[in-house]
Structure formats: C-alpha cells, structure tokens
Design a protein around this motif. Structure first.
Motif, PDB file in Angstrom:
ATOM      1  N   GLU A 230     -26.707  30.713   5.766  1.00  0.00           N
ATOM      2  CA  GLU A 230     -28.418  30.336   5.995  1.00  0.00           C
ATOM      3  C   GLU A 230     -28.568  28.920   5.111  1.00  0.00           C
ATOM      4  O   GLU A 230     -29.376  28.433   5.580  1.00  0.00           O
ATOM      5  CB  GLU A 230     -29.075  31.363   5.602  1.00  0.00           C
TER       6      GLU A 230
ATOM      7  N   ARG B  12     -26.748  31.035   0.166  1.00  0.00           N
ATOM      8  CA  ARG B  12     -27.451  32.024   0.967  1.00  0.00           C
ATOM      9  C   ARG B  12     -26.560  32.532   1.979  1.00  0.00           C
ATOM     10  O   ARG B  12     -26.598  31.789   3.137  1.00  0.00           O
ATOM     11  CB  ARG B  12     -28.755  31.831   1.501  1.00  0.00           C
ATOM     12  N   TYR B  13     -25.793  33.769   1.754  1.00  0.00           N
ATOM     13  CA  TYR B  13     -24.741  33.982   2.717  1.00  0.00           C
ATOM     14  C   TYR B  13     -24.871  35.561   2.815  1.00  0.00           C
ATOM     15  O   TYR B  13     -25.032  36.274   2.105  1.00  0.00           O
ATOM     16  CB  TYR B  13     -23.371  33.736   2.125  1.00  0.00           C
ATOM     17  N   THR B  14     -25.047  35.884   4.150  1.00  0.00           N
ATOM     18  CA  THR B  14     -24.886  37.219   4.734  1.00  0.00           C
ATOM     19  C   THR B  14     -23.672  37.586   5.338  1.00  0.00           C
ATOM     20  O   THR B  14     -23.311  37.074   5.958  1.00  0.00           O
ATOM     21  CB  THR B  14     -26.265  37.552   5.520  1.00  0.00           C
TER      22      THR B  14
ATOM     23  N   ASP C  80     -20.921  37.012  -0.785  1.00  0.00           N
ATOM     24  CA  ASP C  80     -22.604  37.438  -0.604  1.00  0.00           C
ATOM     25  C   ASP C  80     -23.024  37.789  -1.763  1.00  0.00           C
ATOM     26  O   ASP C  80     -24.258  37.944  -2.037  1.00  0.00           O
ATOM     27  CB  ASP C  80     -22.726  38.494   0.598  1.00  0.00           C
TER      28      ASP C  80
ATOM     29  N   THR D 162     -25.487  35.095  -3.080  1.00  0.00           N
ATOM     30  CA  THR D 162     -26.986  34.985  -2.462  1.00  0.00           C
ATOM     31  C   THR D 162     -28.043  35.653  -3.569  1.00  0.00           C
ATOM     32  O   THR D 162     -27.840  36.827  -3.919  1.00  0.00           O
ATOM     33  CB  THR D 162     -26.904  36.124  -1.204  1.00  0.00           C
ATOM     34  N   GLN D 163     -28.936  34.750  -3.949  1.00  0.00           N
ATOM     35  CA  GLN D 163     -29.988  35.275  -4.922  1.00  0.00           C
ATOM     36  C   GLN D 163     -31.049  35.902  -3.805  1.00  0.00           C
ATOM     37  O   GLN D 163     -31.211  35.670  -2.717  1.00  0.00           O
ATOM     38  CB  GLN D 163     -30.492  34.130  -5.612  1.00  0.00           C
ATOM     39  N   ARG D 164     -31.419  37.098  -4.675  1.00  0.00           N
ATOM     40  CA  ARG D 164     -32.639  37.834  -3.872  1.00  0.00           C
ATOM     41  C   ARG D 164     -33.806  36.744  -3.303  1.00  0.00           C
ATOM     42  O   ARG D 164     -34.127  36.197  -4.250  1.00  0.00           O
ATOM     43  CB  ARG D 164     -33.134  39.110  -4.734  1.00  0.00           C
ATOM     44  N   HIS D 165     -34.106  36.957  -2.178  1.00  0.00           N
ATOM     45  CA  HIS D 165     -35.310  36.153  -1.788  1.00  0.00           C
ATOM     46  C   HIS D 165     -36.469  36.653  -2.440  1.00  0.00           C
ATOM     47  O   HIS D 165     -36.840  37.848  -2.572  1.00  0.00           O
ATOM     48  CB  HIS D 165     -35.241  36.218  -0.299  1.00  0.00           C
TER      49      HIS D 165
ATOM     50  N   ASN E  76     -31.745  41.925   1.546  1.00  0.00           N
ATOM     51  CA  ASN E  76     -31.267  40.566   1.172  1.00  0.00           C
ATOM     52  C   ASN E  76     -30.817  39.823   2.698  1.00  0.00           C
ATOM     53  O   ASN E  76     -29.933  40.182   3.060  1.00  0.00           O
ATOM     54  CB  ASN E  76     -29.886  40.521   0.401  1.00  0.00           C
TER      55      ASN E  76
END
Ligand code: KG4
Ligand code: ZN
Length: 356
Positions: A149, A153-155, A342, A345-348, A356
């Motif tokens: 993303e 930011r990786y899902t 993943d 990825t920091q928490r939004h 997340n």
C-alpha cells in the motif's frame, strides 16, 4: 541521495550504489553480483557455512569494485544499507557487520533493509511503480502475495503452507537429475517436454484462501519417477518437467487472480500486478501472470531478470526510500533470520487494536 547497498542473505554476494538524481534504471550507478553457485554445486544446494565464508572473502573486494564503478568514494555516500534479514544468519551477519563498520568509519547512517521489502520495492526502482500494487514474491525461500500500500505498509494476503515455489522447482529438478541450480535447468528441460503426457494436479486451485502449497506436487513427480524406475529416459524427464511447470504456473495464476480480485476491492486505485524473486525469471510464469493482469485490466510489471534474482541494487533502493523517510538503524541492530514482511506495517492511527 546516494546509497550503498549490501546483500549477503543467501548465496549471492552483492554490492550496489543507487543515486536518485537519475531516472529509472539509470539510478543504478553500480550493481555487482557474485554468484556462489560453483561453491555449492557439488552439495546440490546452498551450504550456509560455506556461503558465510564466501561472503566474508569476497565482500571487501566487491565493495572497492562497486565504488570504483560508481566513480565515488565512501565520503560521497549518504547512507549504508545492508540486508538485515530474513536469510541465512551467518551471511546476514557478514553483510550487516561490514555495513555497520563502513557507516561508523565514514560517519554515515546505517540502514537495515528487510530482504523481502527490497524485492517488493524493486519495481519502483526500475519502473517507478506507484502505490498501491499487488506483489507476487516468488523465490527459493518465499512464496507470498502481498498488497503493497505504501512504503512500510504491507498486507500479507497469502503464503505457502510448505515449500516456496522456487524450492519446489529446485527439489523437482533434483528428483529429475537436472542438476543445480534447479529452477533454470527445469525450465530448459520443460521446453523439450510434450504437453499433456503426465497430468499432475495443480495445487490449491479454486480454494477460497490465497495460500500456496507445492510439496504435494513435488511428491507427485517423485511417484512418477519411481514408477518409471531405471528405464527413465530424457524424454520422460522433459515431459515430467513440463507437467510440473504447467501445474505450478496454473497454481500461481489461480492464486494471483483471486488475490487481484481482493486487491481491486480493497484498493480500487491499484496500479499494477508486480512479480519479484528468482522464479520471476521463468518465462512461463511471467506469461501466465501477465495474461491474468491483462484480463483484469491491470498493468503487469516484472523487473529485468538480473533484478528479480537476489542483488544489492534492490537493497540500496529500499535503503534510499527509507533514508528519504528519515530512517536509520542503531549500530546494535541484530541480524534477523526470520523477519516477516507484514511485521513492518505500523498500526494505522485510525484503526483499532488488532486491525491492520
Ligand atoms: O530470489 P532468488 O534469487 O533467491 C531467493 O531465494 O531469495 O531466487 C532463487 C530461486 C531458486 O529457487 C531458483 O531455482 C529460482 O529462483 N529460479 C527459477 C528460475 N530462475 C531462478 N525458477 C524457475 N525458473 C527459472 N528460470
Ligand atoms: Zn531473494
């Protein structure tokens, strides 16, 4: 900005310099990859201890070569990036220790790069891929579908339950007596194979999740090899290689198509399907994926072969993107044998706990 990158997480010793003053692949000022294939060939696979020693032996010389090729000295560099994991820990330690030493000596920031993130961002170096995009990472150690993303930011959409697809190519090639490294050898053999003689089951096709599994396919090849016994001919091997590759690509394509559907739902501004990792060098794999992307109306990006397999250009580039964001790592950073993408990825801030 000029970033020096070092990659030592598997069996390639690599050093590169990228400079963001240029455009596209011209940003690559030096890109040196020393493959250790010959060191490992007689063992039929990568021996971690031999790899670590070879990295240690070759890295200093390659570093001089890379700086000379870029026409700069260490003083001209803005940061030193090295793969900090995941990978074979002995090798990662060699690269990280070298990078820390250089950073300390030249008084520059040290940046630890996640090897998977480096693969994930390569299409931004080569094609200026814009976020968000769907990444299929297919290598000897990894087989993942990831929604990229933004930087950091990786899902994770799906991963393998057992073997990575490159590992399956390598093991199947070994079963067929095709030598090492297996992936490219199997692809060459498959070209001579007759389609349809062996129908091997394409794993996971039609399942609602986005995961992979390749060990059953490898076992199916073994069963056929055992049936053929000592009478196995080169044509049998070629036909089996063809059947294996067809089933593997069918599986990759099915999973990727399903992942694209999800990605387009979750990120309607999706810009591309990007493939990375050593298996992306395989033409049948590329063709299968590009057909899917075309059907869904999404651009298909595959970095040039030399940047699909392990290299330091991708490490330097990921380091550059991180440096722009102001990242730097402490000199007590510990190399990480495991480091899932993943987990970066920091928490939004707008999302609740557990999301997340
Ligand atoms: O990304 P990579 O260089 O190293 C890591 O595993 O991180 O990928 C190497 C893998 C090996 O499993 C190799 O057999 C596979 O990529 N590979 C291929 C081809 N070229 C490399 N697999 C299938 N067809 C190829 N042409
Ligand atoms: Zn890799």
């Amino acid at each position: 900005m000029k970033i020096l990158g070092i990659e030592t997480s598997c069996d390639e010793t690599a050093v590169a310099v990228v400079d963001d003053m240029a455009e596209g692949a011209d940003r690559l000022k030096a890109n040196i990859v020393l493959s250790q294939i010959e060191d490992h060939r007689k063992f039929g696979g990568v021996v971690p201890e031999i790899a670590a020693r070879a990295h240690l032996r070759h890295l200093p010389g390659l570093l001089d070569d890379a700086l000379a090729e870029a026409g700069i000295t260490l003083d001209d560099i803005d940061a030193v990036a090295a793969t900090g994991g995941p990978g074979l820990i002995g090798g990662v330690m060699v690269g990280v220790t070298m990078a820390k030493g250089l950073a300390l000596a030249a008084d520059k920031p040290f940046i630890a790069v996640n090897h998977l993130e480096a693969h994930a961002l390569t299409a931004r170096l080569t094609d200026d891929a814009a976020f968000p995009y769907l990444l299929l990472l297919v290598s000897g150690g990894h087989c993942q579908l990831v929604l990229v993303e933004a930087l950091g930011r990786y899902t994770l959409y799906g991963t393998t339950h057992d073997d990575a697809v490159g590992e399956a190519f390598d093991k199947t090639a070994k079963l067929l007596g095709l030598g090492y490294p297996g992936g490219p050898a199997l692809e060459r053999m498959a070209e001579k194979g007759a389609p349809g003689r062996f129908a091997l089951p394409a794993p996971m096709v039609g399942r609602p999740d986005l995961d992979f599994s390749f060990s059953g396919l490898k076992t199916a090849v073994r069963t056929q090899v055992q049936k053929l016994g000592d009478a196995i001919t080169d044509q049998d091997r070629a036909d089996l290689a063809h059947a294996f590759q067809t089933a593997a690509v069918t599986s990759l394509a099915d999973r990727t198509k399903r992942a694209l559907d999800r990605a387009l739902r979750e990120a309607p501004d999706l810009t591309a399907l990007v493939v990375a990792g050593g298996v992306a060098a395989n033409k049948t794999v590329r063709d299968g994926l590009s057909a899917i992307a075309e059907k869904q109306g999404v651009a298909f990006l595959a970095p040039p072969m030399a940047l699909c397999t392990d290299n330091a250009a991708m490490v330097a580039w990921a380091g550059l993107e991180k440096a722009r964001r102001g990242d730097r790592d402490a000199l007590d950073f510990k190399p990480r044998p495991r480091w899932p993408l993943d987990s970066l990825t920091q928490r939004h801030p707008n999302k609740g706990q557990g999301e997340n």
